[in-house]
Design a protein around this motif. Structure first.
Motif, mmCIF file in Angstrom:
data_model
loop_
_atom_site.group_PDB
_atom_site.id
_atom_site.type_symbol
_atom_site.label_atom_id
_atom_site.label_comp_id
_atom_site.label_asym_id
_atom_site.label_seq_id
_atom_site.Cartn_x
_atom_site.Cartn_y
_atom_site.Cartn_z
ATOM 1 N N UNK A 16 0.682 -1.213 0.057
ATOM 2 C CA UNK A 16 0.020 0.072 0.177
ATOM 3 C C UNK A 16 0.699 1.291 -0.079
ATOM 4 N N UNK A 17 0.603 2.181 -0.790
ATOM 5 C CA UNK A 17 1.379 3.590 -0.969
ATOM 6 C C UNK A 17 2.555 3.360 -1.804
ATOM 7 N N UNK A 40 -2.429 -3.786 -2.636
ATOM 8 C CA UNK A 40 -1.968 -2.552 -3.601
ATOM 9 C C UNK A 40 -2.686 -1.238 -3.468
ATOM 10 N N UNK A 41 -3.327 -1.031 -2.161
ATOM 11 C CA UNK A 41 -4.000 0.367 -2.158
ATOM 12 C C UNK A 41 -3.045 1.466 -2.329
ATOM 13 N N UNK A 42 -3.800 2.443 -2.915
ATOM 14 C CA UNK A 42 -3.011 3.674 -3.277
ATOM 15 C C UNK A 42 -1.641 3.570 -3.702
ATOM 16 N N UNK A 43 -1.770 2.577 -4.850
ATOM 17 C CA UNK A 43 -0.488 2.548 -5.651
ATOM 18 C C UNK A 43 -0.858 3.009 -7.243
ATOM 19 N N UNK A 44 0.215 2.997 -7.829
ATOM 20 C CA UNK A 44 -0.276 3.371 -9.348
ATOM 21 C C UNK A 44 -0.492 2.482 -10.466
ATOM 22 N N UNK A 61 -6.931 -12.788 -2.469
ATOM 23 C CA UNK A 61 -7.547 -11.490 -2.261
ATOM 24 C C UNK A 61 -6.536 -10.418 -2.797
ATOM 25 N N UNK A 62 -6.985 -9.578 -3.300
ATOM 26 C CA UNK A 62 -6.446 -8.099 -3.622
ATOM 27 C C UNK A 62 -6.945 -7.086 -3.269
ATOM 28 N N UNK A 63 -6.330 -6.050 -2.699
ATOM 29 C CA UNK A 63 -6.838 -4.672 -2.403
ATOM 30 C C UNK A 63 -6.600 -3.643 -3.392
ATOM 31 N N UNK A 82 -9.978 -17.250 -10.827
ATOM 32 C CA UNK A 82 -11.440 -17.211 -10.076
ATOM 33 C C UNK A 82 -11.737 -17.359 -9.059
ATOM 34 N N UNK A 83 -10.937 -17.674 -8.384
ATOM 35 C CA UNK A 83 -11.002 -17.639 -6.561
ATOM 36 C C UNK A 83 -10.671 -16.143 -5.985
ATOM 37 N N UNK A 84 -10.296 -15.314 -6.743
ATOM 38 C CA UNK A 84 -9.691 -13.987 -6.491
ATOM 39 C C UNK A 84 -10.961 -13.041 -5.880
ATOM 40 N N UNK A 85 -10.850 -12.621 -4.724
ATOM 41 C CA UNK A 85 -11.848 -11.459 -4.274
ATOM 42 C C UNK A 85 -10.919 -10.270 -4.256
ATOM 43 N N UNK A 86 -11.735 -9.181 -4.509
ATOM 44 C CA UNK A 86 -11.267 -8.025 -4.927
ATOM 45 C C UNK A 86 -11.845 -6.642 -4.206
ATOM 46 N N UNK A 87 -11.293 -5.933 -3.505
ATOM 47 C CA UNK A 87 -11.735 -4.593 -2.951
ATOM 48 C C UNK A 87 -11.213 -3.419 -4.074
#
Length: 102
Positions: A16-17, A40-44, A61-63, A82-87
């Motif tokens: 993140x960041x 990966x929150x607040x990345x480019x 899971x990926x943010x 296919x098993x990926x959850x995403x925010x």
């Protein structure tokens, strides 16, 4: 990120960041077959870079909050993982199946 690829027992990684400017930088994580969650929150990162995540088949899971990723990019990624959850960038949660996406 190159050095993180050597950590074979890595399960959760929060970047993140981080600027994430170098194309292919996520590809250095492909040897981390046990990686399950990636922040990966607040990345480019953008849609074009999401294909690098496909090399992480154990990822569940990926943010992607506050990134340049679009709904279409998430849909394409979930077709591969296919098993990926995403925010997503709007704070929404995408369950593991594309048909249940927001």
């Amino acid at each position: 990120l190159r050095h993180l690829g050597q950590l074979k027992s890595l399960i959760i990684l929060r970047l993140n960041g981080s600027p994430m400017d170098a194309p292919g930088s996520l590809g250095s994580l492909t040897s981390n077959t046990g990686l399950r969650a990636l922040g990966l929150r607040e990345t480019r990162i953008t849609d074009g870079r999401l294909k690098e995540l496909v090399a992480l088949p154990g990822l569940i899971e990926v943010n992607l909050e506050e990134t340049g990723v679009t709904d279409q990019g998430i849909k394409q990624l979930q077709q591969e993982l296919t098993d990926l959850r995403v925010f997503d960038t709007n704070g929404r949660f995408w369950p593991a199946t594309v048909s249940e996406s927001p």
